[in-house]
Design an enzyme around this catalytic site. Sequence first.
Site, PDB file in Angstrom:
ATOM      1  N   ARG A   1      -5.778 -18.214  -9.428  1.00  0.00           N
ATOM      2  CA  ARG A   1      -6.650 -17.630  -8.397  1.00  0.00           C
ATOM      3  C   ARG A   1      -7.762 -16.775  -9.002  1.00  0.00           C
ATOM      4  O   ARG A   1      -7.605 -16.193 -10.070  1.00  0.00           O
ATOM      5  CB  ARG A   1      -5.799 -16.808  -7.406  1.00  0.00           C
ATOM      6  CG  ARG A   1      -4.806 -17.699  -6.668  1.00  0.00           C
ATOM      7  CD  ARG A   1      -3.945 -16.920  -5.715  1.00  0.00           C
ATOM      8  NE  ARG A   1      -4.704 -16.391  -4.589  1.00  0.00           N
ATOM      9  CZ  ARG A   1      -4.193 -15.591  -3.661  1.00  0.00           C
ATOM     10  NH1 ARG A   1      -2.926 -15.210  -3.741  1.00  0.00           N
ATOM     11  NH2 ARG A   1      -4.931 -15.165  -2.667  1.00  0.00           N
TER      12      ARG A   1
ATOM     13  N   SER B   1     -12.849  -9.860   2.355  1.00  0.00           N
ATOM     14  CA  SER B   1     -11.574  -9.704   1.650  1.00  0.00           C
ATOM     15  C   SER B   1     -11.101  -8.265   1.664  1.00  0.00           C
ATOM     16  O   SER B   1     -11.742  -7.375   1.091  1.00  0.00           O
ATOM     17  CB  SER B   1     -11.714 -10.171   0.195  1.00  0.00           C
ATOM     18  OG  SER B   1     -10.570  -9.756  -0.527  1.00  0.00           O
TER      19      SER B   1
ATOM     20  N   GLY C   1      -1.330 -11.991  -4.876  1.00  0.00           N
ATOM     21  CA  GLY C   1      -2.744 -11.641  -5.021  1.00  0.00           C
ATOM     22  C   GLY C   1      -2.999 -10.212  -4.577  1.00  0.00           C
ATOM     23  O   GLY C   1      -3.772  -9.470  -5.197  1.00  0.00           O
TER      24      GLY C   1
ATOM     25  N   ASP D   1      -4.278 -15.466   7.343  1.00  0.00           N
ATOM     26  CA  ASP D   1      -3.030 -16.032   6.816  1.00  0.00           C
ATOM     27  C   ASP D   1      -2.313 -16.929   7.829  1.00  0.00           C
ATOM     28  O   ASP D   1      -1.284 -17.526   7.510  1.00  0.00           O
ATOM     29  CB  ASP D   1      -2.076 -14.906   6.394  1.00  0.00           C
ATOM     30  CG  ASP D   1      -2.596 -14.188   5.151  1.00  0.00           C
ATOM     31  OD1 ASP D   1      -3.340 -14.805   4.375  1.00  0.00           O
ATOM     32  OD2 ASP D   1      -2.247 -13.001   4.963  1.00  0.00           O
TER      33      ASP D   1
ATOM     34  N   ARG E   1       0.824  -1.213   0.000  1.00  0.00           N
ATOM     35  CA  ARG E   1       0.000   0.000   0.000  1.00  0.00           C
ATOM     36  C   ARG E   1       0.860   1.265   0.000  1.00  0.00           C
ATOM     37  O   ARG E   1       0.483   2.278  -0.591  1.00  0.00           O
ATOM     38  CB  ARG E   1      -0.949  -0.036   1.208  1.00  0.00           C
ATOM     39  CG  ARG E   1      -2.094  -1.057   1.022  1.00  0.00           C
ATOM     40  CD  ARG E   1      -2.686  -1.474   2.352  1.00  0.00           C
ATOM     41  NE  ARG E   1      -3.867  -2.307   2.247  1.00  0.00           N
ATOM     42  CZ  ARG E   1      -3.878  -3.629   2.003  1.00  0.00           C
ATOM     43  NH1 ARG E   1      -2.734  -4.268   1.827  1.00  0.00           N
ATOM     44  NH2 ARG E   1      -5.017  -4.288   1.951  1.00  0.00           N
TER      45      ARG E   1
HETATM   46  C1  S3P Z   1      -4.276  -9.044   2.219  1.00  0.00           C
HETATM   47  C2  S3P Z   1      -5.531  -9.551   2.401  1.00  0.00           C
HETATM   48  C3  S3P Z   1      -5.806 -10.978   2.604  1.00  0.00           C
HETATM   49  C4  S3P Z   1      -4.552 -11.767   2.955  1.00  0.00           C
HETATM   50  C5  S3P Z   1      -3.399 -11.380   2.098  1.00  0.00           C
HETATM   51  C6  S3P Z   1      -3.081  -9.905   2.263  1.00  0.00           C
HETATM   52  C7  S3P Z   1      -4.111  -7.602   2.001  1.00  0.00           C
HETATM   53  O1  S3P Z   1      -6.352 -11.513   1.411  1.00  0.00           O
HETATM   54  O2  S3P Z   1      -4.801 -13.161   2.841  1.00  0.00           O
HETATM   55  O3  S3P Z   1      -2.248 -12.127   2.430  1.00  0.00           O
HETATM   56  O4  S3P Z   1      -2.976  -7.092   2.111  1.00  0.00           O
HETATM   57  O5  S3P Z   1      -5.121  -6.930   1.734  1.00  0.00           O
HETATM   58  P1  S3P Z   1      -7.932 -11.457   1.081  1.00  0.00           P
HETATM   59  O6  S3P Z   1      -8.321 -10.069   0.860  1.00  0.00           O
HETATM   60  O7  S3P Z   1      -8.085 -12.303  -0.153  1.00  0.00           O
HETATM   61  O8  S3P Z   1      -8.591 -12.068   2.289  1.00  0.00           O
END
Ligand code: S3P
Length: 448
Positions: free
Chosen positions: A129, A174, A101, A327, A33
Amino acid sequence: MSGHGTPVAMSSHKSTGLQGQADVPGDKSISHRSLILGALSVGETVVTGLLEGDDVLDTAKAMRAFGAEVTRDENGTWHVHGVGVGGFAEPDQVIDCGNSGTGVRLIMGAMATSPITATFTGDASLNGRPMARVTDPLALFGAQAVGRAGGRLPMTIVGAVDPVPVRYEVPVPSAQVKSAVLLAGLNAPGRTVVIEREATRDHTERMLAGFGAQITTENTDEGRVITLTGQPDLTPQTIVVPRDPSSAAFPVCAALITEGSDVLVPNIGLNATRAGLFTTLREMGADLTYENAREEGGEPVADLRARFSPNLAGIEVPPDRAASMIDEYPVLSVVAAFAKGDTVMRGVKELRVKESDRIDAMATGLRACGVDVDEGEDWWIVKGCGHGNVAGGATCASHLDHRIAMSFLVMGLATRKPVSVDDASPIATSFPVFEALMAALGADIRRV
Ligand code: S3P
Protein backbone atom coordinates in the site's frame (compact mmCIF):
# COMPACT_ATOMS: atom_id res chain seq x y z
CA MET A 1 -1.17 -10.75 12.84
CA SER A 2 -3.32 -12.22 10.14
CA GLY A 3 -2.51 -13.53 6.73
CA HIS A 4 0.79 -15.09 7.80
CA GLY A 5 -0.70 -18.36 9.01
CA THR A 6 -2.64 -21.14 7.35
CA PRO A 7 -5.50 -19.90 5.18
CA VAL A 8 -8.96 -20.66 6.58
CA ALA A 9 -11.44 -21.44 3.79
CA MET A 10 -15.12 -20.90 4.64
CA SER A 11 -18.41 -21.37 2.88
CA SER A 12 -21.72 -19.67 3.41
CA HIS A 13 -25.05 -21.39 2.78
CA LYS A 14 -28.63 -20.28 2.23
CA SER A 15 -30.14 -19.38 5.60
CA THR A 16 -33.48 -18.11 6.79
CA GLY A 17 -34.68 -16.09 9.73
CA LEU A 18 -31.56 -14.52 11.24
CA GLN A 19 -32.78 -13.52 14.69
CA GLY A 20 -31.42 -12.01 17.85
CA GLN A 21 -28.92 -9.46 19.02
CA ALA A 22 -25.54 -8.88 17.39
CA ASP A 23 -23.00 -7.45 19.85
CA VAL A 24 -20.32 -6.24 17.47
CA PRO A 25 -16.86 -5.25 18.77
CA GLY A 26 -15.47 -1.79 19.49
CA ASP A 27 -14.72 0.77 16.82
CA LYS A 28 -11.39 0.10 15.12
CA SER A 29 -10.60 3.74 14.33
CA ILE A 30 -11.33 4.89 17.87
CA SER A 31 -9.45 1.92 19.38
CA HIS A 32 -6.19 2.76 17.53
CA ARG A 33 -6.48 6.42 18.50
CA SER A 34 -7.17 5.61 22.19
CA LEU A 35 -3.90 3.68 22.44
CA ILE A 36 -1.83 6.23 20.54
CA LEU A 37 -3.16 9.29 22.36
CA GLY A 38 -2.95 7.40 25.66
CA ALA A 39 0.72 6.77 24.89
CA LEU A 40 1.22 10.49 24.17
CA SER A 41 -0.18 11.71 27.47
CA VAL A 42 1.48 11.49 30.88
CA GLY A 43 -0.38 9.26 33.34
CA GLU A 44 -2.93 6.51 32.95
CA THR A 45 -5.55 6.34 30.21
CA VAL A 46 -8.23 3.70 30.80
CA VAL A 47 -10.03 2.22 27.79
CA THR A 48 -13.09 -0.02 27.87
CA GLY A 49 -14.68 -1.63 24.83
CA LEU A 50 -11.37 -1.65 22.94
CA LEU A 51 -11.46 -3.75 19.77
CA GLU A 52 -9.20 -6.73 20.46
CA GLY A 53 -8.59 -7.45 16.78
CA ASP A 54 -5.14 -8.06 15.34
CA ASP A 55 -4.86 -4.55 13.88
CA VAL A 56 -5.36 -2.88 17.25
CA LEU A 57 -3.23 -5.44 19.11
CA ASP A 58 -0.38 -4.60 16.70
CA THR A 59 -0.80 -0.91 17.60
CA ALA A 60 -0.69 -1.82 21.31
CA LYS A 61 2.60 -3.67 20.73
CA ALA A 62 3.97 -0.72 18.80
CA MET A 63 3.10 1.71 21.63
CA ARG A 64 5.05 -0.55 24.02
CA ALA A 65 8.00 -0.47 21.63
CA PHE A 66 7.94 3.35 21.78
CA GLY A 67 8.06 3.24 25.59
CA ALA A 68 4.45 3.30 26.80
CA GLU A 69 3.16 0.69 29.22
CA VAL A 70 0.05 -0.95 27.76
CA THR A 71 -1.77 -3.67 29.69
CA ARG A 72 -5.12 -5.45 29.70
CA ASP A 73 -6.67 -6.42 33.05
CA GLU A 74 -8.79 -9.48 33.77
CA ASN A 75 -12.01 -7.52 33.07
CA GLY A 76 -10.87 -6.68 29.56
CA THR A 77 -10.14 -3.04 30.44
CA TRP A 78 -6.99 -1.59 28.89
CA HIS A 79 -4.56 0.67 30.75
CA VAL A 80 -2.08 2.89 28.94
CA HIS A 81 0.66 4.65 30.91
CA GLY A 82 1.86 7.22 28.42
CA VAL A 83 5.21 8.94 27.97
CA GLY A 84 3.87 12.36 26.93
CA VAL A 85 4.10 14.40 23.73
CA GLY A 86 7.73 14.20 22.54
CA GLY A 87 8.45 11.37 24.99
CA PHE A 88 8.62 8.43 22.56
CA ALA A 89 11.74 6.24 22.99
CA GLU A 90 13.51 4.83 19.95
CA PRO A 91 12.27 1.25 19.35
CA ASP A 92 15.00 -1.39 19.34
CA GLN A 93 13.10 -3.57 16.89
CA VAL A 94 11.19 -3.28 13.64
CA ILE A 95 7.57 -2.17 14.16
CA ASP A 96 5.26 -4.71 12.51
CA CYS A 97 1.80 -3.23 11.93
CA GLY A 98 0.42 -6.41 10.39
CA ASN A 99 -2.51 -5.64 8.09
CA SER A 100 -3.21 -2.16 9.43
CA GLY A 101 -2.91 0.97 7.29
CA THR A 102 -4.44 3.03 10.07
CA GLY A 103 -1.94 1.70 12.61
CA VAL A 104 1.17 2.31 10.54
CA ARG A 105 0.16 5.70 9.14
CA LEU A 106 -0.94 7.16 12.47
CA ILE A 107 2.12 5.84 14.29
CA MET A 108 4.46 7.21 11.61
CA GLY A 109 2.85 10.61 12.18
CA ALA A 110 3.08 10.31 15.95
CA MET A 111 6.86 9.58 15.90
CA ALA A 112 7.93 11.78 12.97
CA THR A 113 8.54 14.92 15.01
CA SER A 114 10.69 13.22 17.68
CA PRO A 115 14.47 12.78 17.26
CA ILE A 116 14.22 9.00 16.90
CA THR A 117 14.37 6.50 14.05
CA ALA A 118 11.94 3.63 13.50
CA THR A 119 11.49 1.00 10.81
CA PHE A 120 7.99 -0.18 9.89
CA THR A 121 6.74 -3.27 8.11
CA GLY A 122 3.53 -5.23 7.66
CA ASP A 123 1.97 -8.21 5.91
CA ALA A 124 1.88 -8.65 2.12
CA SER A 125 -1.25 -6.47 1.85
CA LEU A 126 0.13 -3.57 3.91
CA ASN A 127 3.55 -3.75 2.25
CA GLY A 128 1.82 -3.17 -1.09
CA ARG A 129 0.00 0.00 0.00
CA PRO A 130 1.11 3.58 -0.73
CA MET A 131 2.85 5.42 2.11
CA ALA A 132 4.00 8.57 0.23
CA ARG A 133 0.63 10.13 1.05
CA VAL A 134 1.87 10.21 4.66
CA THR A 135 5.63 10.61 4.23
CA ASP A 136 5.18 13.64 1.87
CA PRO A 137 3.57 15.81 4.58
CA LEU A 138 5.85 14.37 7.28
CA ALA A 139 8.84 15.60 5.22
CA LEU A 140 7.49 19.16 5.59
CA PHE A 141 7.92 18.81 9.37
CA GLY A 142 11.58 17.77 8.74
CA ALA A 143 11.22 13.97 8.93
CA GLN A 144 12.93 11.72 6.39
CA ALA A 145 11.63 8.45 4.97
CA VAL A 146 13.44 5.69 3.13
CA GLY A 147 11.32 2.84 1.83
CA ARG A 148 10.92 0.53 -1.12
CA ALA A 149 10.06 1.61 -4.66
CA GLY A 150 6.74 3.42 -4.90
CA GLY A 151 6.93 4.53 -1.26
CA ARG A 152 6.12 1.05 0.07
CA LEU A 153 6.97 -0.64 3.37
CA PRO A 154 9.30 -1.76 4.83
CA MET A 155 10.25 1.84 5.49
CA THR A 156 12.43 3.72 7.94
CA ILE A 157 11.38 7.12 9.28
CA VAL A 158 14.04 9.40 10.73
CA GLY A 159 12.15 11.82 12.96
CA ALA A 160 12.78 15.57 12.77
CA VAL A 161 15.25 16.90 15.35
CA ASP A 162 13.88 20.45 15.12
CA PRO A 163 10.36 20.04 13.73
CA VAL A 164 8.53 23.00 12.24
CA PRO A 165 4.74 23.33 12.12
CA VAL A 166 3.08 22.90 8.73
CA ARG A 167 0.05 23.98 6.76
CA TYR A 168 -1.09 21.06 4.64
CA GLU A 169 -3.99 20.52 2.29
CA VAL A 170 -4.71 16.79 2.16
CA PRO A 171 -4.77 15.84 -1.57
CA VAL A 172 -6.91 12.69 -1.15
CA PRO A 173 -9.92 12.23 1.13
CA SER A 174 -8.12 10.33 3.92
CA ALA A 175 -8.60 10.42 7.66
CA GLN A 176 -5.36 8.50 8.03
CA VAL A 177 -3.35 11.22 6.29
CA LYS A 178 -5.15 13.99 8.17
CA SER A 179 -4.53 12.18 11.44
CA ALA A 180 -0.85 11.49 10.71
CA VAL A 181 -0.31 15.23 10.11
CA LEU A 182 -2.18 16.21 13.28
CA LEU A 183 -0.27 13.67 15.39
CA ALA A 184 3.02 14.95 13.95
CA GLY A 185 1.85 18.49 14.69
CA LEU A 186 1.54 17.59 18.36
CA ASN A 187 5.31 17.75 18.84
CA ALA A 188 5.98 20.72 16.54
CA PRO A 189 6.05 24.21 18.05
CA GLY A 190 3.34 26.65 16.93
CA ARG A 191 0.27 25.87 14.92
CA THR A 192 -0.17 23.06 12.46
CA VAL A 193 -3.05 23.51 10.01
CA VAL A 194 -4.66 20.70 8.03
CA ILE A 195 -7.20 21.42 5.31
CA GLU A 196 -9.48 18.76 3.91
CA ARG A 197 -11.77 19.44 0.98
CA GLU A 198 -14.08 16.56 1.85
CA ALA A 199 -14.92 15.78 5.46
CA THR A 200 -13.50 12.43 6.61
CA ARG A 201 -13.95 10.69 9.95
CA ASP A 202 -13.17 13.17 12.71
CA HIS A 203 -12.27 10.87 15.62
CA THR A 204 -8.72 12.25 15.88
CA GLU A 205 -9.96 15.83 16.21
CA ARG A 206 -12.60 14.86 18.78
CA MET A 207 -10.18 12.80 20.78
CA LEU A 208 -7.38 15.39 20.71
CA ALA A 209 -9.84 17.92 22.12
CA GLY A 210 -10.86 15.36 24.76
CA PHE A 211 -7.21 14.90 25.79
CA GLY A 212 -6.94 18.68 26.25
CA ALA A 213 -5.20 19.80 23.05
CA GLN A 214 -6.10 23.18 21.59
CA ILE A 215 -7.76 22.25 18.31
CA THR A 216 -10.36 24.04 16.24
CA THR A 217 -12.25 23.15 13.06
CA GLU A 218 -13.72 25.74 10.74
CA ASN A 219 -15.84 25.04 7.68
CA THR A 220 -14.67 27.45 4.96
CA ASP A 221 -14.84 27.70 1.15
CA GLU A 222 -11.51 25.82 1.05
CA GLY A 223 -13.02 22.96 3.08
CA ARG A 224 -12.54 21.97 6.71
CA VAL A 225 -9.64 23.89 8.24
CA ILE A 226 -8.28 22.20 11.35
CA THR A 227 -5.83 24.12 13.50
CA LEU A 228 -3.81 22.43 16.25
CA THR A 229 -1.51 24.18 18.71
CA GLY A 230 1.61 22.08 19.16
CA GLN A 231 3.39 20.80 22.26
CA PRO A 232 0.41 20.53 24.61
CA ASP A 233 0.41 18.51 27.81
CA LEU A 234 -2.18 15.87 27.02
CA THR A 235 -4.30 14.79 29.99
CA PRO A 236 -5.01 11.06 30.28
CA GLN A 237 -8.62 10.07 29.71
CA THR A 238 -11.17 7.40 30.47
CA ILE A 239 -12.47 6.23 27.11
CA VAL A 240 -15.53 4.12 26.37
CA VAL A 241 -15.14 2.92 22.78
CA PRO A 242 -18.47 2.79 20.91
CA ARG A 243 -19.19 -0.25 18.75
CA ASP A 244 -18.00 -0.16 15.18
CA PRO A 245 -20.51 0.88 12.48
CA SER A 246 -18.21 -0.72 9.89
CA SER A 247 -18.55 -4.08 11.67
CA ALA A 248 -22.28 -3.55 12.32
CA ALA A 249 -22.64 -3.31 8.54
CA PHE A 250 -22.21 -7.10 8.18
CA PRO A 251 -25.04 -8.40 10.42
CA VAL A 252 -27.24 -5.48 9.26
CA CYS A 253 -26.75 -6.32 5.56
CA ALA A 254 -27.08 -10.05 6.27
CA ALA A 255 -30.49 -9.42 7.88
CA LEU A 256 -31.68 -7.24 4.98
CA ILE A 257 -31.03 -9.93 2.35
CA THR A 258 -31.94 -13.06 4.35
CA GLU A 259 -35.60 -14.06 4.36
CA GLY A 260 -37.45 -13.81 7.69
CA SER A 261 -34.66 -11.92 9.51
CA ASP A 262 -35.01 -9.44 12.37
CA VAL A 263 -31.71 -8.48 14.01
CA LEU A 264 -30.87 -5.88 16.65
CA VAL A 265 -27.36 -4.41 16.59
CA PRO A 266 -27.06 -2.30 19.76
CA ASN A 267 -24.80 0.65 20.70
CA ILE A 268 -23.51 1.55 17.28
CA GLY A 269 -21.51 4.75 16.81
CA LEU A 270 -23.38 6.90 14.28
CA ASN A 271 -20.95 9.77 13.89
CA ALA A 272 -22.06 11.49 10.65
CA THR A 273 -18.58 10.96 9.17
CA ARG A 274 -19.16 7.18 9.42
CA ALA A 275 -22.87 6.52 8.91
CA GLY A 276 -23.22 6.87 5.11
CA LEU A 277 -23.99 3.18 4.54
CA PHE A 278 -27.08 3.23 6.73
CA THR A 279 -28.46 6.32 4.96
CA THR A 280 -27.83 4.61 1.61
CA LEU A 281 -29.52 1.38 2.65
CA ARG A 282 -32.59 3.28 3.81
CA GLU A 283 -32.71 5.08 0.45
CA MET A 284 -32.65 1.65 -1.22
CA GLY A 285 -35.77 0.70 0.73
CA ALA A 286 -34.15 -1.21 3.59
CA ASP A 287 -36.21 -1.86 6.70
CA LEU A 288 -33.55 -0.37 8.96
CA THR A 289 -34.44 1.72 11.97
CA TYR A 290 -32.49 3.58 14.65
CA GLU A 291 -33.79 2.91 18.14
CA ASN A 292 -32.87 4.56 21.43
CA ALA A 293 -30.75 7.29 19.75
CA ARG A 294 -28.49 8.97 22.33
CA GLU A 295 -25.04 10.45 22.89
CA GLU A 296 -22.25 8.48 24.59
CA GLY A 297 -18.69 9.66 25.20
CA GLY A 298 -19.14 12.57 22.80
CA GLU A 299 -20.31 10.34 19.93
CA PRO A 300 -23.91 9.83 18.68
CA VAL A 301 -25.00 6.23 19.28
CA ALA A 302 -28.15 4.19 18.51
CA ASP A 303 -29.38 0.59 18.36
CA LEU A 304 -29.86 -0.54 14.77
CA ARG A 305 -32.73 -2.83 13.89
CA ALA A 306 -32.60 -4.53 10.50
CA ARG A 307 -35.33 -6.72 9.04
CA PHE A 308 -35.51 -8.72 5.83
CA SER A 309 -36.20 -6.30 2.96
CA PRO A 310 -37.38 -8.10 -0.19
CA ASN A 311 -38.00 -4.97 -2.28
CA LEU A 312 -34.64 -3.23 -2.33
CA ALA A 313 -33.99 -0.93 -5.29
CA GLY A 314 -30.66 0.19 -6.75
CA ILE A 315 -29.76 3.87 -6.36
CA GLU A 316 -27.02 6.28 -7.36
CA VAL A 317 -24.92 6.77 -4.22
CA PRO A 318 -24.01 10.48 -3.97
CA PRO A 319 -20.20 10.74 -4.48
CA ASP A 320 -19.94 13.29 -1.66
CA ARG A 321 -21.08 10.53 0.70
CA ALA A 322 -18.14 8.29 -0.18
CA ALA A 323 -15.86 9.25 2.72
CA SER A 324 -18.58 8.50 5.27
CA MET A 325 -18.95 4.91 4.04
CA ILE A 326 -15.60 4.20 2.41
CA ASP A 327 -15.14 0.83 4.14
CA GLU A 328 -18.73 -0.23 3.47
CA TYR A 329 -18.79 -0.33 -0.35
CA PRO A 330 -17.88 -4.04 -0.48
CA VAL A 331 -20.88 -5.10 1.59
CA LEU A 332 -23.10 -2.49 -0.10
CA SER A 333 -22.23 -4.12 -3.44
CA VAL A 334 -23.54 -7.41 -2.02
CA VAL A 335 -26.85 -5.83 -0.99
CA ALA A 336 -26.96 -4.18 -4.44
CA ALA A 337 -26.82 -7.63 -6.05
CA PHE A 338 -30.12 -8.51 -4.32
CA ALA A 339 -31.76 -5.18 -5.24
CA LYS A 340 -33.70 -4.48 -8.43
CA GLY A 341 -31.89 -2.18 -10.85
CA ASP A 342 -28.45 -0.61 -10.89
CA THR A 343 -26.52 0.65 -7.89
CA VAL A 344 -24.09 3.28 -9.13
CA MET A 345 -21.04 4.14 -7.00
CA ARG A 346 -18.85 7.02 -8.19
CA GLY A 347 -15.96 8.99 -6.72
CA VAL A 348 -14.52 5.88 -5.07
CA LYS A 349 -10.94 5.71 -6.39
CA GLU A 350 -9.69 5.24 -2.82
CA LEU A 351 -11.24 1.75 -2.82
CA ARG A 352 -8.39 0.67 -5.07
CA VAL A 353 -5.73 1.26 -2.36
CA LYS A 354 -7.35 -0.34 0.67
CA GLU A 355 -6.33 -3.72 2.15
CA SER A 356 -6.98 -4.91 -1.43
CA ASP A 357 -8.22 -3.26 -4.62
CA ARG A 358 -11.76 -3.53 -3.36
CA ILE A 359 -13.50 -2.71 -6.65
CA ASP A 360 -11.53 -5.41 -8.42
CA ALA A 361 -11.90 -7.97 -5.61
CA MET A 362 -15.67 -7.51 -5.34
CA ALA A 363 -16.33 -7.21 -9.09
CA THR A 364 -14.45 -10.47 -9.75
CA GLY A 365 -16.30 -12.38 -7.03
CA LEU A 366 -19.71 -10.89 -7.89
CA ARG A 367 -19.29 -11.82 -11.56
CA ALA A 368 -18.29 -15.36 -10.58
CA CYS A 369 -21.56 -15.49 -8.60
CA GLY A 370 -23.61 -14.43 -11.64
CA VAL A 371 -23.89 -10.68 -10.97
CA ASP A 372 -23.06 -8.16 -13.72
CA VAL A 373 -20.66 -5.39 -12.72
CA ASP A 374 -19.27 -2.50 -14.79
CA GLU A 375 -16.25 -0.64 -13.51
CA GLY A 376 -13.86 2.22 -14.23
CA GLU A 377 -10.93 3.67 -12.30
CA ASP A 378 -13.12 5.54 -9.79
CA TRP A 379 -16.61 4.10 -10.29
CA TRP A 380 -18.51 0.85 -10.48
CA ILE A 381 -22.07 -0.23 -11.15
CA VAL A 382 -23.66 -3.37 -9.73
CA LYS A 383 -26.60 -4.60 -11.80
CA GLY A 384 -29.00 -6.01 -9.25
CA CYS A 385 -30.66 -9.37 -9.89
CA GLY A 386 -33.48 -8.93 -7.34
CA HIS A 387 -34.17 -11.09 -4.30
CA GLY A 388 -34.02 -14.83 -4.95
CA ASN A 389 -32.19 -14.42 -8.26
CA VAL A 390 -28.50 -14.28 -7.28
CA ALA A 391 -26.79 -17.49 -8.36
CA GLY A 392 -23.73 -17.79 -6.08
CA GLY A 393 -21.81 -21.05 -6.44
CA ALA A 394 -18.28 -19.62 -6.61
CA THR A 395 -15.16 -19.47 -4.49
CA CYS A 396 -14.08 -15.86 -4.07
CA ALA A 397 -10.59 -14.63 -3.20
CA SER A 398 -10.30 -12.46 -0.09
CA HIS A 399 -6.88 -10.97 -0.99
CA LEU A 400 -5.87 -10.65 2.70
CA ASP A 401 -8.83 -8.27 3.12
CA HIS A 402 -11.19 -8.83 6.06
CA ARG A 403 -14.04 -6.83 4.52
CA ILE A 404 -13.92 -8.76 1.25
CA ALA A 405 -14.06 -12.06 3.15
CA MET A 406 -17.01 -10.98 5.32
CA SER A 407 -18.90 -9.48 2.36
CA PHE A 408 -18.87 -12.73 0.38
CA LEU A 409 -19.81 -14.76 3.46
CA VAL A 410 -22.82 -12.47 3.97
CA MET A 411 -23.72 -12.89 0.30
CA GLY A 412 -23.84 -16.68 0.45
CA LEU A 413 -26.65 -16.54 3.05
CA ALA A 414 -29.11 -15.55 0.31
CA THR A 415 -27.69 -16.89 -2.97
CA ARG A 416 -29.12 -19.99 -4.64
CA LYS A 417 -25.87 -21.92 -4.29
CA PRO A 418 -23.28 -21.51 -1.50
CA VAL A 419 -20.50 -18.93 -1.74
CA SER A 420 -17.00 -19.75 -0.48
CA VAL A 421 -13.98 -17.62 0.35
CA ASP A 422 -10.47 -18.94 -0.05
CA ASP A 423 -9.18 -17.38 3.18
CA ALA A 424 -11.29 -15.95 5.98
CA SER A 425 -8.37 -15.58 8.44
CA PRO A 426 -8.02 -11.80 7.82
CA ILE A 427 -11.41 -11.33 9.53
CA ALA A 428 -9.45 -11.50 12.81
CA THR A 429 -7.98 -8.06 12.07
CA SER A 430 -11.25 -6.22 12.75
CA PHE A 431 -14.02 -8.64 13.77
CA PRO A 432 -12.56 -11.63 15.64
CA VAL A 433 -16.00 -12.81 16.82
CA PHE A 434 -17.62 -12.67 13.37
CA GLU A 435 -17.97 -16.44 12.94
CA ALA A 436 -19.55 -17.04 16.38
CA LEU A 437 -21.75 -13.95 16.18
CA MET A 438 -23.16 -14.88 12.77
CA ALA A 439 -23.71 -18.50 13.90
CA ALA A 440 -25.64 -17.27 16.96
CA LEU A 441 -27.96 -15.31 14.65
CA GLY A 442 -28.63 -18.49 12.68
CA ALA A 443 -26.29 -17.97 9.72
CA ASP A 444 -25.01 -21.17 8.12
CA ILE A 445 -21.34 -20.32 7.65
CA ARG A 446 -18.93 -23.26 7.79
CA ARG A 447 -15.21 -23.90 7.85
CA VAL A 448 -14.30 -25.92 4.78
C1 S3P B 1 -9.46 5.01 8.80
C2 S3P B 1 -9.56 5.75 7.66
C3 S3P B 1 -9.93 5.18 6.36
C4 S3P B 1 -10.55 3.79 6.48
C5 S3P B 1 -9.79 2.94 7.44
C6 S3P B 1 -9.77 3.57 8.82
C7 S3P B 1 -9.05 5.67 10.05
O1 S3P B 1 -8.77 5.09 5.55
O2 S3P B 1 -10.61 3.17 5.21
O3 S3P B 1 -10.36 1.66 7.54
O4 S3P B 1 -9.22 5.08 11.14
O5 S3P B 1 -8.57 6.81 9.98
P1 S3P B 1 -8.25 6.32 4.64
O6 S3P B 1 -7.79 7.39 5.52
O7 S3P B 1 -7.15 5.73 3.81
O8 S3P B 1 -9.45 6.71 3.81
